[in-house]
Scaffold this motif. Structure first.
Motif, PDB file in Angstrom:
ATOM      1  N   ALA A 142      -0.133 -85.730  79.298  1.00  0.00           N
ATOM      2  CA  ALA A 142      -0.392 -84.439  78.836  1.00  0.00           C
ATOM      3  C   ALA A 142       0.707 -84.219  77.766  1.00  0.00           C
ATOM      4  O   ALA A 142       1.860 -84.776  77.913  1.00  0.00           O
ATOM      5  CB  ALA A 142      -0.329 -83.165  79.760  1.00  0.00           C
ATOM      6  N   ALA A 148      -0.789 -77.583  79.395  1.00  0.00           N
ATOM      7  CA  ALA A 148      -1.503 -78.576  80.555  1.00  0.00           C
ATOM      8  C   ALA A 148      -1.974 -77.456  81.535  1.00  0.00           C
ATOM      9  O   ALA A 148      -3.001 -77.992  82.197  1.00  0.00           O
ATOM     10  CB  ALA A 148      -0.711 -79.612  81.086  1.00  0.00           C
ATOM     11  N   THR A 152      -9.559 -73.427  80.286  1.00  0.00           N
ATOM     12  CA  THR A 152     -10.518 -73.713  79.428  1.00  0.00           C
ATOM     13  C   THR A 152     -11.769 -73.352  80.142  1.00  0.00           C
ATOM     14  O   THR A 152     -12.177 -73.908  81.211  1.00  0.00           O
ATOM     15  CB  THR A 152     -10.604 -75.146  79.039  1.00  0.00           C
ATOM     16  N   THR A 155     -12.388 -73.437  84.027  1.00  0.00           N
ATOM     17  CA  THR A 155     -11.434 -74.287  85.016  1.00  0.00           C
ATOM     18  C   THR A 155     -10.073 -74.076  84.275  1.00  0.00           C
ATOM     19  O   THR A 155      -9.946 -73.753  83.238  1.00  0.00           O
ATOM     20  CB  THR A 155     -11.558 -75.589  84.988  1.00  0.00           C
ATOM     21  N   GLY A 157      -5.708 -75.411  84.216  1.00  0.00           N
ATOM     22  CA  GLY A 157      -5.080 -76.720  84.151  1.00  0.00           C
ATOM     23  C   GLY A 157      -4.277 -76.988  85.481  1.00  0.00           C
ATOM     24  O   GLY A 157      -3.973 -76.003  86.195  1.00  0.00           O
ATOM     25  N   LEU A 159      -0.909 -79.630  87.265  1.00  0.00           N
ATOM     26  CA  LEU A 159      -0.318 -80.785  87.035  1.00  0.00           C
ATOM     27  C   LEU A 159       0.172 -81.020  88.557  1.00  0.00           C
ATOM     28  O   LEU A 159       0.242 -79.923  89.543  1.00  0.00           O
ATOM     29  CB  LEU A 159       0.999 -80.330  86.194  1.00  0.00           C
ATOM     30  N   VAL A 172      -6.262 -88.486  85.992  1.00  0.00           N
ATOM     31  CA  VAL A 172      -5.922 -87.531  84.939  1.00  0.00           C
ATOM     32  C   VAL A 172      -7.188 -87.076  83.988  1.00  0.00           C
ATOM     33  O   VAL A 172      -8.077 -87.959  83.479  1.00  0.00           O
ATOM     34  CB  VAL A 172      -4.882 -87.739  83.896  1.00  0.00           C
ATOM     35  N   GLY A 173      -7.726 -85.781  84.034  1.00  0.00           N
ATOM     36  CA  GLY A 173      -9.118 -85.446  83.369  1.00  0.00           C
ATOM     37  C   GLY A 173      -9.938 -85.032  84.515  1.00  0.00           C
ATOM     38  O   GLY A 173     -10.992 -84.455  84.047  1.00  0.00           O
ATOM     39  N   THR A 184      -8.529 -78.695  86.528  1.00  0.00           N
ATOM     40  CA  THR A 184      -8.812 -80.028  86.102  1.00  0.00           C
ATOM     41  C   THR A 184      -7.018 -80.613  85.904  1.00  0.00           C
ATOM     42  O   THR A 184      -6.233 -79.931  85.568  1.00  0.00           O
ATOM     43  CB  THR A 184      -9.017 -79.893  84.545  1.00  0.00           C
ATOM     44  N   SER A 186      -4.658 -82.226  84.721  1.00  0.00           N
ATOM     45  CA  SER A 186      -4.291 -82.400  83.021  1.00  0.00           C
ATOM     46  C   SER A 186      -2.932 -83.197  83.145  1.00  0.00           C
ATOM     47  O   SER A 186      -2.639 -83.615  81.766  1.00  0.00           O
ATOM     48  CB  SER A 186      -3.985 -81.037  82.530  1.00  0.00           C
ATOM     49  N   GLY A 187      -2.393 -83.583  84.121  1.00  0.00           N
ATOM     50  CA  GLY A 187      -1.129 -84.353  83.935  1.00  0.00           C
ATOM     51  C   GLY A 187      -0.537 -84.979  85.083  1.00  0.00           C
ATOM     52  O   GLY A 187      -0.829 -84.076  86.113  1.00  0.00           O
TER      53      GLY A 187
END
Lengths: 864, 233
Positions: A142, A148, A152, A155, A157, A159, A172-173, A184, A186-187
């Motif tokens: 990220a 991150a 959105t 959902t 983010g 970590l 990731v993703g 999600t 994200s990192g």
């Protein structure tokens, strides 16, 4: 001095050495000839000092690292934390007036893949935009940490540590669900600056979300096991004094806030305490290595004095006083000891950078030393040990008479050391023990350990004496090899005392460590599953408890399910005395620290015997009553009838102790320090805590995995702790600690082997002499070998027997009294100790004497 | 006897423990004048070395009095005796007894260093030159021949210019020729320093070179006669 042609003799006269005081000058001449015979001396001191210096330095590096990075670890200059409630406006405003504030929330929760195939317990942390106030959250995959975590659509983010993705089998993703929220990944978290501030055991990988994300998960419910922490980065110059002042100010300004205030200089008190305590054990183990090495020192100095006997007598015949002789040889020994200590210190100083290579990612080490204070301590231990073991033989050297020079008088023994020297020796020994206790984190425990070590040392001397006396008293009959072995065991200059002492001490320690470790592991892995539940279910909403029970019963019909209401609260005062003014028994301090789980019950819990007072009647409606854990009550000085005040959800409630209940914490069933009468919390919102004990058949049939899947799917906000996994986490830590202690004990054994090797080498000449004579009389090598096997086998066997008994007693004391667990003897430990001792003694003995067997008598007899 | 260098009166000494105890000196009376050279002879076990040790303050008698250079040795403790030897006595042994970890010059300097002489090494070198070892100053004992070792021992015994030189079989470990050289040196140095010499030896010829010979047997003096070297006091 008149000018003369410079000769080497002249050089001797004018060298700096010639200006030294006489004993030092003589000592320098003593040492000029090399260090022959001092290898064991030097190795022993260097080994012990090195071990102590290394442990001290590493622990200092860690503690300093924690202190220096206190601000980063704490996440600010000051932090306040509360359980399951946020800070009221007024108090938050108070914090914000001091500087920048960041709020985080921590809790345990279940994360699962949307397809429900995999799930894991996570250590969840919700952070705000200001996080981290200090340091940097390093992530990969990220661009920025804060970006991150943003939401959105539907959902948020998330970590997480690499272990999180691995357990769930996502990348990731990919999407992941926690509670009712969708996230999600994200990192991946590479470095979390404030990871150590909790100091507890992580039962799952770390995952970080935003507060909005946490909100969306629906995990924040009244009574859920959630902790809010507010970190403050003070405005302006934040000196230590100001930080302390602010912390005090917060305590006095908001006395009823019910928060726990921490400052950056004590960012991770639990970790620091653990390091202090653990390094204390290791230092004491290192000291044992040094003491075993001391036996080698004594042997080396005795042999040295014996070799120098003629020189000493000559000096005396030339007019040297006892003082000059004593100081000369004391100086020589001290110079050697100083050299050995320097070698040990070099090792100790190099230890933190070396350890840093392995600890860099796990623990904060910024300063790799050297740490003069720690090195000085180790040097002092080394010096005192050298003195403690060298003074006696040096005292004998002092008394060697000049007449020892004359023919036929060489065996004339010197008198015993002077009385003042025995007093000095006693003072040195006391200083050594005293320092070991003084420098320890827990002096009482250190005193017990030092006392036990001293007792074992004395006992081993007695055992050695007993073996020799026994060998002397046995009738001189039986095969020649047997008679020779017996003679070798008790003759003057025999290796018996050295072998028994050096090997015995190390082995005793190893047996004690192995037995303790075995008991601890057994307690955690073998004995518990019989009684312990398979799962703990935390944060069950009250209205979901019945459905959860049904789910469990469907998946595992034979399972026993236990449910109790669960609230969080903290003790405010005992018998009207505020907690802040109570100095509790160390073993009970945790009860008064922060929030505890509380429950109420109509009937007594099935697993707790009432030892004083009585349970309340059905439908009791009187003043609030509480049942208190008996042992803790005793430690806190509480009796039936005493008043306990608790703060639950911001409300203060006073209850009277109705009875004391025996609690078996190690059963891992649901246990509470305090069980209240149901009317106490009437109407208060609470969660339910449940356990499920699956039958063996169900566990084997894969019901555990099915249950995990179904519960996380149907009850997303319920946290499941699989006891087996949690125990494994604890077990891993215990195992690592045990390895560290075993490693340190290995030093002691190594020192013992060096000492034994040295003692055997010293007896080498004697053995060659005997072997040569016997060979001239017709003894074969096989017969000689058998004699040695018998001699060393006997020594090894007796030593192993003693070490097994003494080590087991020590372990029993530790397990029973310090850990308060049931003790079981592990026969394999005894067997391993016996085999090891036999292998070492016979092995070393034979290595040393193999050459003896090969000696041809001719050359030896000619040189005699 | 104020003009005596050594006076031994009614000295008894037993050695060994319990059953193995042997009465080594049986009521000895010996008086040796200043500058006198006295040889003590007798078979092995006759007590001659023990008598020498008693006179040198290395052994304490059970009974009787030993006065050496005007000092009653019975009144001195271990360290007092050591100091007394350092200041008054030179000792030469059959097996040299050099200190193995010291060079020749250091061995000779030791008695001077023990009494704190600042010029210890200069005097030690001079003493070694006197015994013909100026080229061996920095050799360790193991690098010296037997004769050289004994010469170092002799230089060491005399470097403090002692009043009395005790020599216990000084040629016992040397071959005939070297032994002869050493004994010449002993007498020459004794004369040079005007020291009193007490020489224990098996060699009656050697003893006869002394002013007087004391013969011992079973811990008693069985005869004393004037030697042929010089007139008795």
């Amino acid at each position: 001095m008149t000018a003369v042609t410079e000769t080497a003799g002249e050089a001797a006269a004018t060298s700096p050495v010639s200006r030294l005081p006489l004993p030092l000058r003589f000592a320098a001449r003593e040492l000029r000839g090399g260090l022959r015979g001092f290898a064991v001396f030097i190795v022993c001191i260097a080994l012990g000092v090195g071990a102590i210096a290394a442990v001290g330095s590493i622990s200092r590096a860690l503690v300093d690292g924690i202190s220096e990075q206190g601000q980063t670890i704490l996440g600010g200059d000051v932090s306040v934390s509360l359980v399951h409630r946020e800070l009221p406006e007024g108090e938050l405003a108070g914090l914000e007036s001091l500087g920048e504030v960041s709020k985080i929330a921590t809790l345990r929760a279940m994360a699962r893949r949307p397809d429900g195939e995999t799930q894991t317990l996570v250590e969840l942390k919700a952070v705000d935009d200001a996080y981290p106030l200090v340091g940097e959250l390093e992530v990969s995959g990220a661009d920025t940490a804060s970006g991150a975590l943003a939401a959105t659509d539907d959902t948020h983010g998330l970590l997480a540590e690499a272990g999180f993705a691995a357990r769930l089998g996502i990348e990731v993703g990919d999407a992941v669900e926690i509670g009712n929220g969708r996230f999600t990944l994200s990192g991946i978290i590479e470095q979390e600056p404030d990871r150590l501030s909790d100091g507890g055991i992580g039962w799952g990988p770390r995952a970080i979300v935003s507060h909005e994300g946490l909100e969306a998960s629906g995990l924040v419910q009244p009574g859920s096991l959630l902790r809010y922490t507010y970190r403050v980065l003070l405005d302006g110059v934040a000196s230590d004094a100001r930080v302390a002042q602010v912390a005090e100010g917060l305590e006095s300004e908001f006395p009823d806030a019910g928060w726990r205030v921490r400052t950056r200089d004590n960012a991770s008190p639990r970790l620091k305490e653990s390091i202090d305590r653990f390094s204390m054990y290791l230092v004491l183990v290192g000291l044992t290595a040094l003491i075993v090495g001391g036996v080698g020192v004594a042997n080396a100095v005795t042999a040295y004095v014996e070799r120098r006997r003629e020189g000493i007598a000559t000096l005396k015949s030339l007019g040297a006083s006892r003082r000059v002789v004593f100081l000369t040889y004391l100086s020589a020994i001290l110079i050697l000891a100083a050299g050995a200590i320097l070698i040990g210190l070099a090792f100790g100083a190099a230890a933190p950078p070396i350890a840093g290579l392995f600890l860099r990612d796990a623990l904060p080490v910024t300063n790799y030393g050297p740490f003069p204070g720690e090195l000085a301590k180790a040097a002092l231990y080394g010096l005192l040990t050298a003195l403690a073991f060298a003074l006696w033989p040096l005292g004998i050297a002092r008394e060697i008479p000049a007449r020892a020079l004359f023919q036929g008088r060489a065996q004339d023994q010197g008198a015993w050391p002077a009385r003042w020297l025995t007093v000095l020796l006693a003072a040195v020994v006391l200083a050594l023990c005293g320092l070991a206790i003084l420098f320890a984190a827990d002096r009482f425990l250190a005193a017990i350990i030092v006392g036990s070590a001293a007792a074992i040392f004395v006992a081993l001397r007695l055992v050695a004496w007993g073996i020799m006396a026994g060998a002397r008293a046995l009738p001189r009959s039986g095969p020649l090899a047997w008679r020779m072995a017996l003679t070798a065991i008790h003759r003057p200059g025999a290796v018996t005392p050295s072998a028994v002492l050096s090997l015995g001490l190390g082995l005793t320690l190893l047996v004690a460590v192995a037995q303790t470790d075995g008991n601890l592991t057994r307690q955690l892995t073998v004995s518990l599953p019989d009684r312990a539940p398979s799962f703990f279910f935390l944060d069950i909403p009250r209205n979901a408890a019945e459905d959860l029970r049904q789910t469990i019963e469907e998946v595992a019909p034979d399972a026993t399910v236990e449910e109790v209401p669960m609230l969080r609260g903290r003790i405010v005062s005992l018998e009207g005395v505020p907690v802040s003014e109570i100095e509790p028994h160390p073993d009970a301090a945790w009860v008064l620290r922060g929030d505890r789980g509380l429950t109420y019950a109509e009937t007594p819990p099935g697993n707790g015997e009432i030892v004083a007072g009585s349970w309340w009647p059905e439908n009791y409606q009187g003043e609030p009553l509480v049942s208190f854990a008996a042992e803790l009550a005793e430690q806190l000085g509480l009796e039936v009838g005493d008043r306990v005040e608790v703060n639950v959800l911001g409300r203060t409630i006073e209850a009277r102790i109705a009875n004391l209940r025996k609690v078996e914490w190690e059963s891992l069933s649901i246990n509470f320090v305090m069980v209240f009468s149901p009317n106490t919390f009437a109407g208060a919102p609470h969660m339910v805590l449940a356990t499920a004990s699956l039958s063996d058949a169900e566990e084997r049939g894969g019901a555990e995995a099915r249950l995990m899947r179904e519960v996380t799917r149907d009850f997303p906000t319920v946290t499941m702790v699989r006891v087996r996994e949690a125990l494994n986490s604890i077990n891993d830590i215990v195992r690592q600690l045990a390895w560290a202690i075993r490693g340190a004990s290995g030093f002691t054994l190594l020192a013992g082997i060096v000492v034994l090797g040295g003692a055997l080498a010293a007896s080498h000449r004697h053995r060659i002499h005997d072997a040569v004579i016997l060979k001239t009389l017709g003894a074969t090598r096989g017969r000689l070998l058998w004699t040695y096997v018998l001699e060393f086998g006997l020594l090894g066997l007796v030593t192993a027997a003693f070490a097994t008994i003494a080590g087991t007693i020590a372990a029993w004391a530790v397990v029973t009294f310090v850990m308060q667990l049931d003790f079981v003897v592990f026969p394999w430990v005894a067997l391993a100790a016996a085999t090891g001792a036999l292998a070492v003694t016979i092995g070393l003995g034979l290595v040393g004497t193999w050459r003896v067997l090969g000696q041809r008598p001719g050359p030896w007899l000619r040189n005699e | 006897m104020s003009h005596s260098a050594i006076s031994v009166e009614n000295v008894h000494l037993s050695l060994g423990d319990a059953a193995a105890r042997v009465h080594v000196l049986r009521g000895l009376d010996v008086h040796i004048g200043r500058g006198e050279a006295v040889g003590i002879v007798g078979p092995s076990g006759s007590g001659k070395s023990t008598l020498l040790m008693t006179m040198a303050g290395l052994e304490r008698p059970d009974e009787g009095q030993v006065r050496v250079a005007g000092e009653d040795l019975g009144r001195l403790d271990e360290d007092g005796l050591a100091r007394f030897r350092g200041e008054n006595v030179g000792l030469v042994f059959q097996s040299f007894h050099l200190i193995p970890n010291m060079t020749a010059i250091e061995n000779v300097a030791v008695p001077l260093e023990l009494t704190g002489q600042p010029d210890a090494f200069e005097r030690a070198r001079a003493a070694l030159e006197r015994v013909g070892l100026s080229h061996r100053l920095d050799h360790y004992p193991t690098a010296l021949s037997g004769g050289e070792q004994q010469r170092v021992a002799l230089a060491r015994a005399l470097v403090t210019e002692p009043k009395i030189l005790f020599a216990d079989e000084p040629t016992g470990n040397l071959d005939g020729e070297t032994g002869k050289q050493i004994i010449e040196l002993v007498f020459a140095l004794q004369r040079e320093h005007q020291a009193t010499l007490v020489l224990v030896t098996h060699d009656e010829g050697l003893a006869a070179r002394c002013d007087r010979v004391i013969a011992m047997r079973d811990g008693e003096i069985v005869g004393g006669e004037a030697g042929i070297g010089r007139a008795a006091e």
